[in-house]
Scaffold this motif. Structure first.
Motif, PDB file in Angstrom:
ATOM      1  N   LEU A 106       0.821  -1.214   0.000  1.00 13.63           N
ATOM      2  CA  LEU A 106       0.000   0.000   0.000  1.00 13.63           C
ATOM      3  C   LEU A 106       0.854   1.262   0.000  1.00 13.63           C
ATOM      4  O   LEU A 106       0.571   2.196  -0.739  1.00 13.63           O
ATOM      5  CB  LEU A 106      -0.946   0.010   1.207  1.00 13.63           C
ATOM      6  CG  LEU A 106      -1.984  -1.107   1.255  1.00 13.63           C
ATOM      7  CD1 LEU A 106      -2.780  -1.049   2.546  1.00 13.63           C
ATOM      8  CD2 LEU A 106      -2.908  -1.052   0.050  1.00 13.63           C
ATOM      9  N   ILE A 107       1.899   1.308   0.847  1.00 11.55           N
ATOM     10  CA  ILE A 107       2.747   2.497   0.976  1.00 11.55           C
ATOM     11  C   ILE A 107       4.206   2.080   0.789  1.00 11.55           C
ATOM     12  O   ILE A 107       4.668   1.138   1.452  1.00 11.55           O
ATOM     13  CB  ILE A 107       2.590   3.156   2.359  1.00 11.55           C
ATOM     14  CG1 ILE A 107       1.147   3.597   2.592  1.00 11.55           C
ATOM     15  CG2 ILE A 107       3.542   4.345   2.502  1.00 11.55           C
ATOM     16  CD1 ILE A 107       0.871   4.076   4.008  1.00 11.55           C
ATOM     17  N   GLY A 108       4.935   2.786  -0.062  1.00 19.13           N
ATOM     18  CA  GLY A 108       6.354   2.511  -0.238  1.00 19.13           C
ATOM     19  C   GLY A 108       7.157   2.968   0.966  1.00 19.13           C
ATOM     20  O   GLY A 108       7.722   2.158   1.698  1.00 19.13           O
ATOM     21  N   ARG A 109       7.204   4.272   1.205  1.00 22.09           N
ATOM     22  CA  ARG A 109       7.928   4.826   2.350  1.00 22.09           C
ATOM     23  C   ARG A 109       7.084   5.912   2.994  1.00 22.09           C
ATOM     24  O   ARG A 109       6.497   6.748   2.308  1.00 22.09           O
ATOM     25  CB  ARG A 109       9.266   5.422   1.931  1.00 22.09           C
ATOM     26  CG  ARG A 109      10.003   6.080   3.110  1.00 22.09           C
ATOM     27  CD  ARG A 109      11.308   6.673   2.692  1.00 22.09           C
ATOM     28  NE  ARG A 109      11.815   7.562   3.731  1.00 22.09           N
ATOM     29  CZ  ARG A 109      13.059   7.552   4.177  1.00 22.09           C
ATOM     30  NH1 ARG A 109      13.937   6.706   3.674  1.00 22.09           N
ATOM     31  NH2 ARG A 109      13.453   8.397   5.102  1.00 22.09           N
ATOM     32  N   ALA A 110       7.060   5.915   4.337  1.00 19.51           N
ATOM     33  CA  ALA A 110       6.336   6.929   5.101  1.00 19.51           C
ATOM     34  C   ALA A 110       7.294   7.589   6.076  1.00 19.51           C
ATOM     35  O   ALA A 110       7.882   6.914   6.915  1.00 19.51           O
ATOM     36  CB  ALA A 110       5.169   6.300   5.848  1.00 19.51           C
ATOM     37  N   ASP A 111       7.473   8.905   5.944  1.00 15.73           N
ATOM     38  CA  ASP A 111       8.353   9.636   6.857  1.00 15.73           C
ATOM     39  C   ASP A 111       7.624  10.154   8.091  1.00 15.73           C
ATOM     40  O   ASP A 111       8.255  10.555   9.055  1.00 15.73           O
ATOM     41  CB  ASP A 111       9.033  10.805   6.132  1.00 15.73           C
ATOM     42  CG  ASP A 111      10.211  10.349   5.303  1.00 15.73           C
ATOM     43  OD1 ASP A 111      10.601   9.168   5.406  1.00 15.73           O
ATOM     44  OD2 ASP A 111      10.743  11.166   4.539  1.00 15.73           O
ATOM     45  N   GLY A 112       6.294  10.171   8.071  1.00 19.59           N
ATOM     46  CA  GLY A 112       5.506  10.623   9.213  1.00 19.59           C
ATOM     47  C   GLY A 112       4.770   9.467   9.863  1.00 19.59           C
ATOM     48  O   GLY A 112       4.939   8.307   9.497  1.00 19.59           O
ATOM     49  N   LYS A 113       3.943   9.796  10.824  1.00 23.12           N
ATOM     50  CA  LYS A 113       3.131   8.817  11.531  1.00 23.12           C
ATOM     51  C   LYS A 113       2.185   8.123  10.540  1.00 23.12           C
ATOM     52  O   LYS A 113       1.626   8.765   9.658  1.00 23.12           O
ATOM     53  CB  LYS A 113       2.326   9.531  12.618  1.00 23.12           C
ATOM     54  CG  LYS A 113       1.500   8.651  13.482  1.00 23.12           C
ATOM     55  CD  LYS A 113       0.797   9.491  14.537  1.00 23.12           C
ATOM     56  CE  LYS A 113      -0.176   8.639  15.335  1.00 23.12           C
ATOM     57  NZ  LYS A 113      -0.889   9.456  16.325  1.00 23.12           N
ATOM     58  N   VAL A 114       2.006   6.791  10.710  1.00 21.54           N
ATOM     59  CA  VAL A 114       1.161   6.005   9.810  1.00 21.54           C
ATOM     60  C   VAL A 114       0.071   5.307  10.606  1.00 21.54           C
ATOM     61  O   VAL A 114       0.335   4.729  11.655  1.00 21.54           O
ATOM     62  CB  VAL A 114       1.980   4.923   9.067  1.00 21.54           C
ATOM     63  CG1 VAL A 114       1.083   4.089   8.164  1.00 21.54           C
ATOM     64  CG2 VAL A 114       3.100   5.538   8.264  1.00 21.54           C
ATOM     65  N   SER A 115      -1.157   5.337  10.066  1.00 19.36           N
ATOM     66  CA  SER A 115      -2.264   4.598  10.654  1.00 19.36           C
ATOM     67  C   SER A 115      -3.024   3.885   9.542  1.00 19.36           C
ATOM     68  O   SER A 115      -3.511   4.524   8.618  1.00 19.36           O
ATOM     69  CB  SER A 115      -3.196   5.548  11.404  1.00 19.36           C
ATOM     70  OG  SER A 115      -4.302   4.830  11.912  1.00 19.36           O
TER      71      SER A 115
END
Length: 192
Positions: A106-115
């Motif tokens: 779903l998401i490659g890279r997340a630099d912030g908070k993830v929910s």
């Protein structure tokens, strides 16, 4: 309201996108990059082909929904899956999400908070040269919460993770699971 009725109502309100095809050099996905804060709800990607391409030594990102999330991101009732009809005559060599150094269902890279809540990814992704491959998220830099979500994928890469390949922050997982097959990396095969 029964659980089946609630699930049926959620599916009816979802936006269904079939056979999305994208090829990008640095960030590949339905959303290449999201802003500082973003909420995405009710998107179903069916048989999407997402291809990132490596750009020299720079990291590249691919995710079916979001390639790179700059800030806080919330996904609710989102899915990326393969249609059974599209799988006829295919094998694990037929990639649906590939080419980037960091990849997630779903998401490659997340630099912030993830929910993530009530999300799923079911695909074939990664190559032997892929640095990180995660069933839902390739790389998460901050706090990550995954609720009532799952990944059912065939993963290949140097580092693979059923739900998340790599995280730097605290991870909370509730009522979530993964069913997957991982292909060993070239490094692991040399040890045999």
């Amino acid at each position: 309201m029964t659980g089946d009725t609630a699930a049926s109502e959620q599916e009816q309100t979802a936006a269904r996108i079939s056979h999305l095809t994208t090829e990008e050099s640095e960030k590949a996905g339905l959303f290449a990059q999201t802003p500082d804060k973003m909420k995405i709800s009710g998107i179903y990607l069916e048989s999407a082909r997402i291809k990132g391409t490596t750009a020299g030594t720079a990291e590249t990102y691919a995710g079916a929904l979001v390639a790179y999330s700059k800030g806080e991101i919330t996904l609710t009732n989102c899915q990326s899956y393969l249609n059974a009809k599209d799988l006829e005559g295919k094998t694990e060599k037929d990639l649906w999400l590939d080419g980037a150094s960091v990849q997630g269902g779903l998401i490659g890279r997340a630099d912030g908070k993830v929910s993530l809540s009530r999300c799923l990814a079911a695909t074939v992704m990664g190559e032997e040269t892929t640095k990180l491959t995660g069933g839902l998220i390739g790389q998460a830099q901050k706090e990550t919460t995954i609720r009532e979500s799952y990944a059912d994928s065939y993963l290949t890469g140097q580092v693979t993770g059923g739900l998340v390949a790599q995280t730097e922050g605290m991870v909370q997982i509730q009522n979530s699971y993964c069913l997957l097959y991982t292909s060993p990396s070239p490094r692991d095969r040399q040890k045999s």
